[in-house]
Design a protein around this motif. Sequence first.
Motif, PDB file in Angstrom:
ATOM      1  N   LEU A   1      15.090  -3.105  14.736  1.00  0.00           N
ATOM      2  CA  LEU A   1      13.733  -2.838  15.217  1.00  0.00           C
ATOM      3  C   LEU A   1      13.216  -4.081  15.944  1.00  0.00           C
ATOM      4  CD1 LEU A   1      11.326  -0.856  15.213  1.00  0.00           C
ATOM      5  CD2 LEU A   1      10.587  -1.899  13.059  1.00  0.00           C
ATOM      6  N   PRO A   2      13.051  -3.999  17.269  1.00  0.00           N
ATOM      7  CA  PRO A   2      12.573  -5.167  18.025  1.00  0.00           C
ATOM      8  C   PRO A   2      11.077  -5.388  17.840  1.00  0.00           C
ATOM      9  CG  PRO A   2      12.891  -3.306  19.508  1.00  0.00           C
ATOM     10  CD  PRO A   2      13.387  -2.864  18.159  1.00  0.00           C
ATOM     11  N   LYS A   3      10.667  -6.640  17.875  1.00  0.00           N
ATOM     12  CA  LYS A   3       9.247  -6.991  17.860  1.00  0.00           C
ATOM     13  C   LYS A   3       8.688  -6.833  19.272  1.00  0.00           C
ATOM     14  CE  LYS A   3       9.925 -10.679  14.431  1.00  0.00           C
ATOM     15  NZ  LYS A   3       9.803 -12.138  14.230  1.00  0.00           N
ATOM     16  N   PRO A   4       7.407  -6.489  19.403  1.00  0.00           N
ATOM     17  CA  PRO A   4       6.467  -6.089  18.339  1.00  0.00           C
ATOM     18  C   PRO A   4       6.705  -4.641  17.937  1.00  0.00           C
ATOM     19  CG  PRO A   4       5.379  -5.981  20.457  1.00  0.00           C
ATOM     20  CD  PRO A   4       6.764  -6.522  20.741  1.00  0.00           C
ATOM     21  N   PHE A   5       6.264  -4.297  16.738  1.00  0.00           N
ATOM     22  CA  PHE A   5       6.446  -2.931  16.254  1.00  0.00           C
ATOM     23  C   PHE A   5       5.215  -2.514  15.461  1.00  0.00           C
ATOM     24  CE2 PHE A   5       8.598  -5.970  13.442  1.00  0.00           C
ATOM     25  CZ  PHE A   5       7.881  -5.793  12.270  1.00  0.00           C
ATOM     26  N   HIS A   6       5.042  -1.217  15.311  1.00  0.00           N
ATOM     27  CA  HIS A   6       3.956  -0.691  14.487  1.00  0.00           C
ATOM     28  C   HIS A   6       4.419  -0.651  13.034  1.00  0.00           C
ATOM     29  CE1 HIS A   6       1.326   0.448  17.780  1.00  0.00           C
ATOM     30  NE2 HIS A   6       2.356   1.001  18.401  1.00  0.00           N
ATOM     31  N   LEU A   7       3.557  -1.055  12.127  1.00  0.00           N
ATOM     32  CA  LEU A   7       3.920  -1.082  10.712  1.00  0.00           C
ATOM     33  C   LEU A   7       4.250   0.313  10.191  1.00  0.00           C
ATOM     34  CD1 LEU A   7       1.323  -3.703   9.445  1.00  0.00           C
ATOM     35  CD2 LEU A   7       3.797  -4.020   9.679  1.00  0.00           C
ATOM     36  N   SER A   8       3.607   1.332  10.742  1.00  0.00           N
ATOM     37  CA  SER A   8       3.914   2.698  10.326  1.00  0.00           C
ATOM     38  C   SER A   8       5.350   3.077  10.693  1.00  0.00           C
ATOM     39  CB  SER A   8       2.927   3.682  10.955  1.00  0.00           C
ATOM     40  OG  SER A   8       2.938   3.580  12.366  1.00  0.00           O
ATOM     41  N   GLU A   9       5.822   2.608  11.864  1.00  0.00           N
ATOM     42  CA  GLU A   9       7.216   2.870  12.249  1.00  0.00           C
ATOM     43  C   GLU A   9       8.165   2.107  11.344  1.00  0.00           C
ATOM     44  OE1 GLU A   9      10.369   2.534  15.986  1.00  0.00           O
ATOM     45  OE2 GLU A   9       8.335   1.734  16.222  1.00  0.00           O
ATOM     46  N   LEU A  10       7.810   0.865  11.014  1.00  0.00           N
ATOM     47  CA  LEU A  10       8.643   0.083  10.096  1.00  0.00           C
ATOM     48  C   LEU A  10       8.793   0.809   8.771  1.00  0.00           C
ATOM     49  CD1 LEU A  10      10.122  -2.553   9.291  1.00  0.00           C
ATOM     50  CD2 LEU A  10       7.893  -3.448   8.577  1.00  0.00           C
ATOM     51  N   SER A  11       7.688   1.307   8.217  1.00  0.00           N
ATOM     52  CA  SER A  11       7.731   2.018   6.944  1.00  0.00           C
ATOM     53  C   SER A  11       8.620   3.255   7.039  1.00  0.00           C
ATOM     54  CB  SER A  11       6.314   2.410   6.520  1.00  0.00           C
ATOM     55  OG  SER A  11       6.328   3.126   5.305  1.00  0.00           O
ATOM     56  N   ALA A  12       8.517   3.994   8.143  1.00  0.00           N
ATOM     57  CA  ALA A  12       9.326   5.198   8.321  1.00  0.00           C
ATOM     58  C   ALA A  12      10.809   4.851   8.375  1.00  0.00           C
ATOM     59  CB  ALA A  12       8.909   5.927   9.595  1.00  0.00           C
ATOM     60  N   ARG A  13      11.133   3.746   9.020  1.00  0.00           N
ATOM     61  CA  ARG A  13      12.538   3.341   9.109  1.00  0.00           C
ATOM     62  C   ARG A  13      13.069   2.880   7.758  1.00  0.00           C
ATOM     63  NH1 ARG A  13      14.660   1.483  14.752  1.00  0.00           N
ATOM     64  NH2 ARG A  13      13.144   2.414  16.184  1.00  0.00           N
TER      65      ARG A  13
ATOM     66  N   GLN B   1       0.826  -1.207   0.000  1.00  0.00           N
ATOM     67  CA  GLN B   1       0.000   0.000   0.000  1.00  0.00           C
ATOM     68  C   GLN B   1       0.862   1.259   0.000  1.00  0.00           C
ATOM     69  OE1 GLN B   1      -2.410  -0.593   3.505  1.00  0.00           O
ATOM     70  NE2 GLN B   1      -3.920  -1.855   2.440  1.00  0.00           N
ATOM     71  N   GLU B   2       2.109   1.115   0.471  1.00  0.00           N
ATOM     72  CA  GLU B   2       3.065   2.217   0.456  1.00  0.00           C
ATOM     73  C   GLU B   2       3.871   2.233  -0.841  1.00  0.00           C
ATOM     74  OE1 GLU B   2       3.656   4.493   3.334  1.00  0.00           O
ATOM     75  OE2 GLU B   2       1.616   3.730   3.519  1.00  0.00           O
ATOM     76  N   ASN B   3       3.441   1.423  -1.817  1.00  0.00           N
ATOM     77  CA  ASN B   3       4.031   1.383  -3.163  1.00  0.00           C
ATOM     78  C   ASN B   3       5.403   0.712  -3.228  1.00  0.00           C
ATOM     79  OD1 ASN B   3       1.895   2.660  -4.619  1.00  0.00           O
ATOM     80  ND2 ASN B   3       2.519   4.600  -3.706  1.00  0.00           N
ATOM     81  N   TYR B   4       5.669  -0.226  -2.307  1.00  0.00           N
ATOM     82  CA  TYR B   4       6.884  -1.027  -2.393  1.00  0.00           C
ATOM     83  C   TYR B   4       6.581  -2.346  -3.105  1.00  0.00           C
ATOM     84  CZ  TYR B   4       9.034   2.051   1.095  1.00  0.00           C
ATOM     85  OH  TYR B   4       9.538   3.138   1.771  1.00  0.00           O
ATOM     86  N   LEU B   5       7.557  -2.847  -3.840  1.00  0.00           N
ATOM     87  CA  LEU B   5       7.508  -4.213  -4.351  1.00  0.00           C
ATOM     88  C   LEU B   5       8.101  -5.113  -3.274  1.00  0.00           C
ATOM     89  CD1 LEU B   5       8.866  -3.616  -7.972  1.00  0.00           C
ATOM     90  CD2 LEU B   5       6.544  -4.315  -7.389  1.00  0.00           C
ATOM     91  N   CYS B   6       7.416  -6.181  -2.930  1.00  0.00           N
ATOM     92  CA  CYS B   6       7.835  -7.013  -1.807  1.00  0.00           C
ATOM     93  C   CYS B   6       8.097  -8.453  -2.229  1.00  0.00           C
ATOM     94  CB  CYS B   6       6.777  -6.998  -0.706  1.00  0.00           C
ATOM     95  SG  CYS B   6       6.486  -5.384   0.027  1.00  0.00           S
ATOM     96  N   ASP B   7       9.284  -8.956  -1.889  1.00  0.00           N
ATOM     97  CA  ASP B   7       9.599 -10.377  -1.983  1.00  0.00           C
ATOM     98  C   ASP B   7       9.635 -10.928  -0.564  1.00  0.00           C
ATOM     99  OD1 ASP B   7       9.887  -9.979  -4.672  1.00  0.00           O
ATOM    100  OD2 ASP B   7      12.062 -10.226  -4.711  1.00  0.00           O
ATOM    101  N   THR B   8       9.415 -12.227  -0.411  1.00  0.00           N
ATOM    102  CA  THR B   8       9.443 -12.836   0.908  1.00  0.00           C
ATOM    103  C   THR B   8      10.345 -14.067   0.921  1.00  0.00           C
ATOM    104  OG1 THR B   8       7.461 -14.154   0.394  1.00  0.00           O
ATOM    105  CG2 THR B   8       7.123 -12.046   1.541  1.00  0.00           C
ATOM    106  N   ALA B   9      10.910 -14.326   2.094  1.00  0.00           N
ATOM    107  CA  ALA B   9      11.657 -15.558   2.349  1.00  0.00           C
ATOM    108  C   ALA B   9      11.285 -15.996   3.757  1.00  0.00           C
ATOM    109  CB  ALA B   9      13.157 -15.327   2.237  1.00  0.00           C
TER     110      ALA B   9
END
Length: 225
Positions: free
Chosen positions: A99-111, A22-30
């Motif tokens: 970034l330690p868990k748990p975290f807010h997704l908005s903070e993750l995006s900002a980082r 939703q923040e316009n990133y392309l995401c791969d996962t492992a």
Amino acid sequence: MRILIVEDEKELSGSMVKYLQQENYLCDTAFNFGEAMNKVETYEYDCILLDISLPDGNGLKVLEALKADRKTDGVIIISAKDSLDDKIAGLKLGADDYLPKPFHLSELSARIEAVIRRKSFQGSNALVINELNFDLLARVVMVNDQAVDLTRKEYDLLLYLASNKNRVISRNAIAEKISGESADVYDNFDFIYAHIKNLKKKLSAAGCEDYIESVYGIGYKFTIR
């Protein structure tokens, strides 16, 4: 911008993918160490979100491999292991943030945004090339103070070329960067030509000089003379 999420908790990984898309990133996962190593050996990422505790290995070994190969992907360690030793070990190995868990997704995006700005744009929120002005936070391109209406992929393509000005970028690299897929899956690169054609048309209509050059048989170059 392309992100790799190395996280074995599939529910958390899915939540991160949904939010970051939703923040316009392309995401791969492992989801394990083996998948993570395969991804980082195959692709380049703007940022890697790296869990330390993986079912078949330690995430720090992925970080060690990146640095041994002199890769410049940004790395944010995300882990429930909130010990000082783990944090110091990760940062000493070359991680850009922790970034330690748990975290807010908005903070993750900002980082993520902060890491990408530091790694690619010297910490700036803008990239200015002559009459072109990129607002990296708003993901907006201006030509002489006039906003240009670009699709997400057109924006990513233009930013990728502009941030690598005067360098030839192969069609393979462009395909992987803007589509999140290996170039091997494509029979041809007509979709890149279509994006380039539309991008050049929109920029020209806004009064922008034609900086994008085709390099026969290889790819494209954003040329500043």
